[in-house]
Design a protein around this motif. Structure first.
Motif, mmCIF file in Angstrom:
data_model
loop_
_atom_site.group_PDB
_atom_site.id
_atom_site.type_symbol
_atom_site.label_atom_id
_atom_site.label_comp_id
_atom_site.label_asym_id
_atom_site.label_seq_id
_atom_site.Cartn_x
_atom_site.Cartn_y
_atom_site.Cartn_z
ATOM 1 N N TRP A 65 0.679 -1.080 0.052
ATOM 2 C CA TRP A 65 0.058 0.000 0.031
ATOM 3 C C TRP A 65 0.921 1.349 0.139
ATOM 4 O O TRP A 65 0.546 2.318 -0.717
ATOM 5 C CB TRP A 65 -0.972 -0.075 1.223
ATOM 6 C CG TRP A 65 -1.931 -1.095 1.073
ATOM 7 C CD1 TRP A 65 -2.727 -1.506 0.057
ATOM 8 C CD2 TRP A 65 -2.765 -1.882 2.154
ATOM 9 N NE1 TRP A 65 -3.591 -2.289 0.375
ATOM 10 C CE2 TRP A 65 -3.651 -2.507 1.712
ATOM 11 C CE3 TRP A 65 -2.309 -1.819 3.638
ATOM 12 C CZ2 TRP A 65 -4.153 -3.357 2.361
ATOM 13 C CZ3 TRP A 65 -3.202 -2.413 4.233
ATOM 14 C CH2 TRP A 65 -4.076 -3.493 3.650
ATOM 15 N N ALA A 66 1.926 1.307 0.653
ATOM 16 C CA ALA A 66 3.017 2.148 0.885
ATOM 17 C C ALA A 66 3.645 2.600 -0.573
ATOM 18 O O ALA A 66 4.222 3.664 -0.749
ATOM 19 C CB ALA A 66 3.856 2.115 1.909
ATOM 20 N N THR A 67 3.799 1.519 -1.461
ATOM 21 C CA THR A 67 4.465 1.510 -2.745
ATOM 22 C C THR A 67 3.555 1.974 -3.770
ATOM 23 O O THR A 67 2.477 0.959 -3.834
ATOM 24 C CB THR A 67 5.188 0.276 -2.845
ATOM 25 O OG1 THR A 67 6.064 -0.063 -1.845
ATOM 26 C CG2 THR A 67 6.190 0.407 -4.122
ATOM 27 N N PRO A 68 3.696 2.802 -4.817
ATOM 28 C CA PRO A 68 3.068 3.073 -5.763
ATOM 29 C C PRO A 68 2.985 1.653 -6.939
ATOM 30 O O PRO A 68 3.928 1.002 -6.987
ATOM 31 C CB PRO A 68 3.526 4.002 -6.507
ATOM 32 C CG PRO A 68 4.363 4.761 -5.590
ATOM 33 C CD PRO A 68 4.959 3.832 -4.470
ATOM 34 N N THR A 69 1.866 1.313 -7.235
ATOM 35 C CA THR A 69 1.745 0.436 -8.292
ATOM 36 C C THR A 69 2.400 0.646 -9.645
ATOM 37 O O THR A 69 2.805 1.986 -9.771
ATOM 38 C CB THR A 69 0.391 0.139 -8.767
ATOM 39 O OG1 THR A 69 -0.285 1.315 -9.200
ATOM 40 C CG2 THR A 69 -0.494 -0.327 -7.353
ATOM 41 N N ALA A 70 2.316 -0.177 -10.592
ATOM 42 C CA ALA A 70 3.287 -0.074 -11.871
ATOM 43 C C ALA A 70 2.550 1.198 -12.577
ATOM 44 O O ALA A 70 3.135 2.035 -13.191
ATOM 45 C CB ALA A 70 3.264 -1.513 -12.624
ATOM 46 N N LEU A 71 0.979 1.060 -12.540
ATOM 47 C CA LEU A 71 0.409 2.041 -13.231
ATOM 48 C C LEU A 71 0.468 3.447 -12.750
ATOM 49 O O LEU A 71 0.489 4.432 -13.387
ATOM 50 C CB LEU A 71 -1.139 1.540 -13.380
ATOM 51 C CG LEU A 71 -2.144 2.437 -14.006
ATOM 52 C CD1 LEU A 71 -1.723 2.180 -15.643
ATOM 53 C CD2 LEU A 71 -3.639 2.040 -13.898
ATOM 54 N N GLU A 72 0.441 3.447 -11.510
ATOM 55 C CA GLU A 72 0.736 4.864 -10.697
ATOM 56 C C GLU A 72 2.330 5.307 -11.005
ATOM 57 O O GLU A 72 2.059 6.318 -11.247
ATOM 58 C CB GLU A 72 0.553 4.807 -9.366
ATOM 59 C CG GLU A 72 -0.752 4.296 -8.685
ATOM 60 C CD GLU A 72 -0.940 3.815 -7.355
ATOM 61 O OE1 GLU A 72 -2.041 3.526 -6.898
ATOM 62 O OE2 GLU A 72 0.039 3.713 -6.817
ATOM 63 N N VAL A 73 3.317 4.504 -11.125
ATOM 64 C CA VAL A 73 4.330 4.862 -11.358
ATOM 65 C C VAL A 73 4.608 5.540 -12.656
ATOM 66 O O VAL A 73 5.380 6.444 -13.168
ATOM 67 C CB VAL A 73 5.336 3.769 -11.229
ATOM 68 C CG1 VAL A 73 7.025 4.125 -11.768
ATOM 69 C CG2 VAL A 73 5.746 3.526 -9.855
ATOM 70 N N ALA A 74 3.930 4.632 -13.885
ATOM 71 C CA ALA A 74 3.773 5.224 -15.171
ATOM 72 C C ALA A 74 3.235 6.395 -15.355
ATOM 73 O O ALA A 74 3.485 7.352 -16.027
ATOM 74 C CB ALA A 74 3.229 4.190 -16.086
ATOM 75 N N ALA A 75 2.134 6.484 -14.600
ATOM 76 C CA ALA A 75 1.167 7.891 -14.772
ATOM 77 C C ALA A 75 2.244 9.213 -14.098
ATOM 78 O O ALA A 75 2.097 10.147 -14.694
ATOM 79 C CB ALA A 75 0.119 7.804 -14.286
ATOM 80 N N ILE A 76 2.792 8.947 -13.065
ATOM 81 C CA ILE A 76 3.583 9.920 -12.638
ATOM 82 C C ILE A 76 4.773 10.297 -13.319
ATOM 83 O O ILE A 76 5.396 11.308 -13.518
ATOM 84 C CB ILE A 76 4.255 9.222 -11.138
ATOM 85 C CG1 ILE A 76 3.184 9.124 -10.168
ATOM 86 C CG2 ILE A 76 5.402 10.379 -10.485
ATOM 87 C CD1 ILE A 76 3.799 8.599 -8.903
#
Length: 567
Positions: A65-76
């Motif tokens: 939960w504390a780590t961004p998912t792959a989709l969140e990392v790509a969006a960032i």
């Protein structure tokens, strides 16, 4: 539960113990703070492992939960690269009614991301609002004040005119499983799966549209196509079906040419837009651009571009792209007017397709002599092999080569190559004449092939420095005198100095300094042109010694051989 969100997990725990989520958290942490943000809750529990253990949080789930998912990392990464606002995680969640109808329903973390709009398991569009109060679940902090099952709306009833006096309204209590589920097309499902695959394999390389790309480039291209249609960042709002289907059709095309045709069919990527503009230089340099979209856009308009733009975007390469560096120059120094310092673009604008394992250097004007090497452009030399105007034709060829992958104006390039201003008119006029005669496509391919060869084997000579040093004719004369002390001074053999200047600078005496220049339309130039080969043959050792003398001078960086021809 695999993929469960923190809000869903703590809501299930709150229902089990019939205690509000906020009270559970405060009891575990030993505090009385009014925390409503799931991000803040996760941060507090991560900082206090004992409190997390008392609450019963699984250690592995807390780290996830504390780590961004792959989709969140790509969006960032997309937002940072293209300077777009990115809502990488939303407080409010969309949901799939079909998933909530299971025997053990749970709230999925992926539902909170704005780029997740389809349930790929049930092929339905995620529902955004409660069927009764028409608000998004978890959109406000009321869900932490009472235990709510994951299938129940987290809001309270909206304020009405009759009930406006109530400070605490009754819970909405709607069953989210009763919400309507809209079935989506197979295209949308595949688009959702592809977007998640791009994000998870953002560093991997694969072929798309006949071009080698990375997952990050494909992800960004998909999001940019949606943003172009919505006229807003795709990571901040709801995605329309027509936008998703159009973007999916383009990125799944068989080739760049097919993708270009689909851009016309769906009216995407306007030439004057922000995502893949076709000039001018200021618009191209305003923001980074996706290299895959740039290749589509430039392939789409390649046949309608001017010869100058075709050189700038390298349309003959089959992988057109924006220039990597803008070789625009600061104003020349009054003391050394020919020594001009190039000004580079920002490095974050240099987005490239991974076409080769080793990145080659970008073309630089210092690679090109004043007139092109003999045989560099055979088709161009065949037009005017040795008659009047041959120096002008070879100088125009040098300008054409220097224009490849460059946003610099023709005038600045002529000044960089130490050519007269009228040489730019000769180059532009030559391109027009070649187009009328149907030879431009051949010349364009030869120019691109020449620049590609230079990228593989960059010249060992900095012609910019050679032109600056060669502007001092007296220095070259002194070098010749020092090299041939037992011979008559250069004044008795001006052709010797002219030929040495040509070899040293890669120029032509038709454009040389005033002290040695010859007009190309008189007999003296014709006689000199005929004797070039014999002069070099007779005095090759003298020229090599004079060049060695210049190379040993302090403050004069004339490294490399005296003369060089591309392999």
């Amino acid at each position: 539960m695999v993929g469960e969100s923190f809000a869903g997990w703590i809501s299930r725990v709150a229902v089990r113990y019939d205690t509000p989520p906020r009270a559970l958290l405060n009891d575990a942490l030993g505090q009385t703070k009014m925390v409503t943000s799931t991000r803040a809750m996760i941060k507090l529990l991560s900082a206090d492992p004992a409190a997390a253990a008392r609450l019963g949080v699984p250690v592995g789930d807390l780290a996830r939960w504390a780590t961004p998912t792959a989709l969140e990392v790509a969006a960032i990464a997309y937002g940072r690269t293209y300077r777009a606002p990115t809502a990488w995680q939303r407080a409010a969640h969309r949901f799939c009614p079909e998933c909530l109808r299971r025997d053990q329903p749970y709230w999925r973390r992926a539902w909170a991301h704005p780029l997740t709009w389809v349930c790929t398991e049930h092929h339905v569009r995620l529902t955004a609002r409660c069927p009764r109060c028409e608000r998004e679940p978890f959109g406000t902090g009321t869900w932490v004040t009472r235990p709510v099952t994951v299938t129940e709306c987290t809001h309270r009833q909206p304020t009405t005119a009759r009930r406006s006096y109530r400070k605490i309204r009754r819970p909405c209590g709607a069953d989210l499983r009763d919400a309507d589920a809209t079935v989506v097309s197979e295209v949308e499902v595949r688009a959702q799966e592809a977007l998640h695959a791009f994000a998870e394999h953002h560093r991997d390389r694969f072929t798309m549209l006949g071009v080698t790309v990375t997952g990050a480039i494909a992800f960004d291209a998909f999001v940019e196509l949606i943003a172009d249609q919505a006229r807003a960042p795709a990571t901040t709002g709801a995605l329309a079906t027509r936008h998703v289907e159009a973007a999916a059709a383009v990125v799944s095309a068989a080739s760049l040419e097919h993708a270009a045709a689909l851009l016309d069919e769906h009216d995407l990527l306007a030439p004057h837009g922000v995502h893949a503009p076709v000039g001018p230089a200021l618009r191209i340099s305003a923001r980074p651009h996706n290299p895959l979209l740039a290749a589509m856009q430039l392939t789409r308009h390649a046949g309608h571009l001017s010869p100058s733009a075709q050189l700038t975007y390298r349309t003959a390469s089959g992988r057109p792209r924006y220039p990597d560096t803008d070789h625009s120059f600061r104003r020349p120094n009054a003391a050394t007017p020919t020594l001009r310092v190039p000004r580079k673009q920002r490095s974050d604008l240099h987005l490239r397709l991974p076409e080769a394992g080793v990145r080659r250097p970008e073309p630089d004007p210092c690679w090109f002599p004043q007139v092109l090497w003999p045989g560099a452009l055979p088709s161009l030399e065949a037009i005017n092999p040795s008659g009047t105007g041959a120096p002008v034709t070879r100088a125009a060829g040098a300008l054409l080569a220097a224009k490849v992958a460059s946003l610099t104006s023709w005038g600045d390039l002529a000044l960089e190559l130490a050519l007269p201003r009228h040489a730019t008119h000769s180059a532009v006029g030559l391109t027009r004449a070649l187009r009328r005669r149907g030879l431009w496509a051949t010349i364009l391919a030869e120019v691109n092939a020449l620049v590609t060869r230079l990228q593989k084997t960059p010249p060992p000579i900095d012609y910019r420095v050679r032109r600056v040093v060669g502007d001092d004719v007296a220095l070259l004369a002194k070098a010749l005198d020092c090299a041939g002390r037992d011979r008559p001074p250069y004044a008795s053999r001006p052709d010797l100095l002219r030929r040495f200047w040509e070899l040293f600078t890669g120029g032509d005496v038709a454009f040389g300094p005033q002290a040695i220049a010859l007009k190309d339309n008189n007999a003296d130039y014709a006689n000199f042109a005929k004797s070039r080969g014999q002069i070099y043959k007779d005095h090759a050792q003298l020229f090599a010694t004079a060049h060695g003398y210049l190379a040993r001078l302090r403050g004069v960086a004339v490294g490399g051989p005296l003369y060089w021809i591309p392999p």
